[in-house]
Design an enzyme around this catalytic site. Sequence first.
Site, PDB file in Angstrom:
ATOM      1  N   GLY A  20     143.046  91.674  60.379  1.00  0.00           N
ATOM      2  CA  GLY A  20     143.854  90.633  61.016  1.00  0.00           C
ATOM      3  C   GLY A  20     143.053  89.838  62.044  1.00  0.00           C
ATOM      4  CG  LEU A  21     143.430  85.786  64.963  1.00  0.00           C
ATOM      5  CD1 LEU A  21     142.341  84.958  64.303  1.00  0.00           C
ATOM      6  CD2 LEU A  21     144.556  84.877  65.469  1.00  0.00           C
ATOM      7  CE1 TYR A 143     155.109  90.635  65.845  1.00  0.00           C
ATOM      8  CE2 TYR A 143     155.268  89.430  67.917  1.00  0.00           C
ATOM      9  CZ  TYR A 143     154.507  90.088  66.975  1.00  0.00           C
ATOM     10  OH  TYR A 143     153.150  90.203  67.150  1.00  0.00           O
ATOM     11  CE  LYS A 147     153.612  93.567  67.976  1.00  0.00           C
ATOM     12  NZ  LYS A 147     152.215  93.948  67.975  1.00  0.00           N
ATOM     13  CG  ASN A 172     151.350  81.565  71.534  1.00  0.00           C
ATOM     14  OD1 ASN A 172     151.986  82.260  72.325  1.00  0.00           O
ATOM     15  ND2 ASN A 172     151.934  80.843  70.608  1.00  0.00           N
ATOM     16  CG  HIS A 186     151.062  81.996  65.084  1.00  0.00           C
ATOM     17  ND1 HIS A 186     150.461  83.088  64.520  1.00  0.00           N
ATOM     18  CD2 HIS A 186     152.194  82.456  65.673  1.00  0.00           C
ATOM     19  CE1 HIS A 186     151.195  84.164  64.762  1.00  0.00           C
ATOM     20  NE2 HIS A 186     152.251  83.805  65.461  1.00  0.00           N
ATOM     21  CD1 TRP A 209     157.191  71.884  61.031  1.00  0.00           C
ATOM     22  CD2 TRP A 209     157.099  74.051  61.617  1.00  0.00           C
ATOM     23  NE1 TRP A 209     156.854  72.617  59.925  1.00  0.00           N
ATOM     24  CE2 TRP A 209     156.788  73.942  60.244  1.00  0.00           C
ATOM     25  CE3 TRP A 209     157.097  75.319  62.197  1.00  0.00           C
ATOM     26  CZ2 TRP A 209     156.487  75.049  59.457  1.00  0.00           C
ATOM     27  CZ3 TRP A 209     156.798  76.426  61.427  1.00  0.00           C
ATOM     28  CH2 TRP A 209     156.500  76.295  60.069  1.00  0.00           C
TER      29      TRP A 209
HETATM   30  O1  GFB Z   1     152.855  78.958  66.883  1.00  0.00           O
HETATM   31  P1  GFB Z   1     154.297  79.042  66.726  1.00  0.00           P
HETATM   32  O2  GFB Z   1     154.851  79.217  65.364  1.00  0.00           O
HETATM   33  O3  GFB Z   1     154.768  80.254  67.605  1.00  0.00           O
HETATM   34  O4  GFB Z   1     154.981  77.717  67.315  1.00  0.00           O
HETATM   35  P2  GFB Z   1     155.654  80.583  68.897  1.00  0.00           P
HETATM   36  C1  GFB Z   1     154.678  77.191  68.579  1.00  0.00           C
HETATM   37  C2  GFB Z   1     155.336  75.832  68.741  1.00  0.00           C
HETATM   38  O5  GFB Z   1     154.675  74.883  67.904  1.00  0.00           O
HETATM   39  C3  GFB Z   1     156.809  75.758  68.360  1.00  0.00           C
HETATM   40  C4  GFB Z   1     155.610  74.098  67.215  1.00  0.00           C
HETATM   41  O6  GFB Z   1     157.490  74.961  69.313  1.00  0.00           O
HETATM   42  C5  GFB Z   1     156.786  75.069  67.004  1.00  0.00           C
HETATM   43  O7  GFB Z   1     157.985  74.342  66.723  1.00  0.00           O
HETATM   44  N1  GFB Z   1     155.007  73.577  65.964  1.00  0.00           N
HETATM   45  C6  GFB Z   1     154.768  72.264  65.688  1.00  0.00           C
HETATM   46  C7  GFB Z   1     154.613  74.293  64.897  1.00  0.00           C
HETATM   47  N2  GFB Z   1     154.279  72.104  64.455  1.00  0.00           N
HETATM   48  C8  GFB Z   1     154.163  73.364  63.933  1.00  0.00           C
HETATM   49  C9  GFB Z   1     153.694  73.846  62.672  1.00  0.00           C
HETATM   50  O8  GFB Z   1     153.302  73.113  61.784  1.00  0.00           O
HETATM   51  N3  GFB Z   1     153.698  75.210  62.511  1.00  0.00           N
HETATM   52  C10 GFB Z   1     154.130  76.068  63.496  1.00  0.00           C
HETATM   53  N4  GFB Z   1     154.094  77.387  63.272  1.00  0.00           N
HETATM   54  N5  GFB Z   1     154.613  75.627  64.689  1.00  0.00           N
HETATM   55  C11 GFB Z   1     155.650  82.881  67.675  1.00  0.00           C
HETATM   56  C12 GFB Z   1     156.685  83.971  67.743  1.00  0.00           C
HETATM   57  O9  GFB Z   1     156.209  81.991  68.532  1.00  0.00           O
HETATM   58  O10 GFB Z   1     154.369  83.203  68.179  1.00  0.00           O
HETATM   59  C13 GFB Z   1     156.118  85.313  67.600  1.00  0.00           C
HETATM   60  O11 GFB Z   1     157.733  83.636  66.858  1.00  0.00           O
HETATM   61  C14 GFB Z   1     154.874  85.550  68.404  1.00  0.00           C
HETATM   62  O12 GFB Z   1     157.087  86.255  67.881  1.00  0.00           O
HETATM   63  C15 GFB Z   1     153.859  84.471  68.212  1.00  0.00           C
HETATM   64  O13 GFB Z   1     155.138  85.730  69.768  1.00  0.00           O
HETATM   65  C16 GFB Z   1     152.678  84.537  69.150  1.00  0.00           C
HETATM   66  O14 GFB Z   1     154.791  80.665  70.100  1.00  0.00           O
HETATM   67  O15 GFB Z   1     156.835  79.690  69.014  1.00  0.00           O
END
Ligand code: GFB
Length: 319
Positions: A20-21, A143, A147, A172, A186, A209
């Site tokens: 993993g990462l 999640y 954790k 993150n 992510h 998003w």
């Molecule tokens: O990275 P991400 O999925 O994780 O999203 P979280 C961070 C922010 O980026 C959110 C926006 O506000 C998303 O709406 N975003 C914009 C996008 N464009 C995109 C895209 O194309 N893809 C994604 N993925 N996001 C996760 C948690 O939260 O991160 C886990 O759900 C965990 O539990 C992990 O803690 C580190 O920071 O929102």
Amino acid sequence: MISREKMDKHSKIYVAGHTGLVGSAIVRELKRQGYNSLLMISHDALDLRNQQAVNDWFKKERPEYVFLAAATVGGVVVNDRFPGTFFYDNVAIGVNVIHAAYESGVKKLLYLGSNCIYPREAPQPYSEESLLKGLPEKTNEAYAIAKIACVKMCEFYNRQYGTDFISCMPCNAYGPGDNFDPEGSHVVPALIRKFYEAKETGASKVVMWGTGKPYREFIYIDDIAKAAVFLMKEYSGNEPINIGTGTEFTIGELAEIIKCVVGFEGEVVHDTSKPDGMPKKLLDSSKIFALGWKPETDFETGIRITYEDFVKNEKKYIK
Ligand code: GFB
């Protein structure tokens, strides 16, 4: 009480989640520091969700130190869509490995938590004391609760059995070797891929998003690995330790940075049917800073390295 011996270059060290990462960066860092007795086993050969198999493997291999970085992870959408999987996998992996570590007499274990375990409404930056002082963000509730259970399990085993099991909470993570799947990834790998593909195909816009307004604190993966090895050597205690940089960006600012690094010149539009998730989750990392660790990689450098690796290994990342 298990002896408090310090990890040395010949200690048997098991890195759970070594592909993993986070796990792969910990393996790189341990090798860089000269640790030469690393144990790794693939998911196909050992399913960490199977307690008996995990117990048997620990009894056979007898690791002395364990970095528990194995987890089922993903971005905000898959966390929200598959809460059962995120809960079961992460509880099972954590509980099984921590219990097997206790049963087989592991000298020290480091559990990798996440910044999402802190209550959505707790004051920020989040200090370690805010754990369990409120409810987690709904989109990553499963999640987070999984954790939290494992972080607390480390503490409970220390209290009951005198083990030396510690936990840390990175913000993150991003870096080479990430998951670039458009749905499951992510935000950093997702935007790198989107901007790159838009540039390559001559598309006029990229869809991101949510509103772009949430804040996130990002850390380069090698910095987490250095912090993890540092804590394994220097810290013992029941309180989890935050690992952050102290700097946060809005997702809109992040998109501008990645757009510039990639060299995409079109427009960025928002798909607000997708969730924002947490509005903000900045960590208070003063405890680890006071212990003597500091992040080394500035954000733009880390993004450039990640982007260059993505371009170089595009075929591996885009299946
Ligand atoms: O990275 P991400 O999925 O994780 O999203 P979280 C961070 C922010 O980026 C959110 C926006 O506000 C998303 O709406 N975003 C914009 C996008 N464009 C995109 C895209 O194309 N893809 C994604 N993925 N996001 C996760 C948690 O939260 O991160 C886990 O759900 C965990 O539990 C992990 O803690 C580190 O920071 O929102």
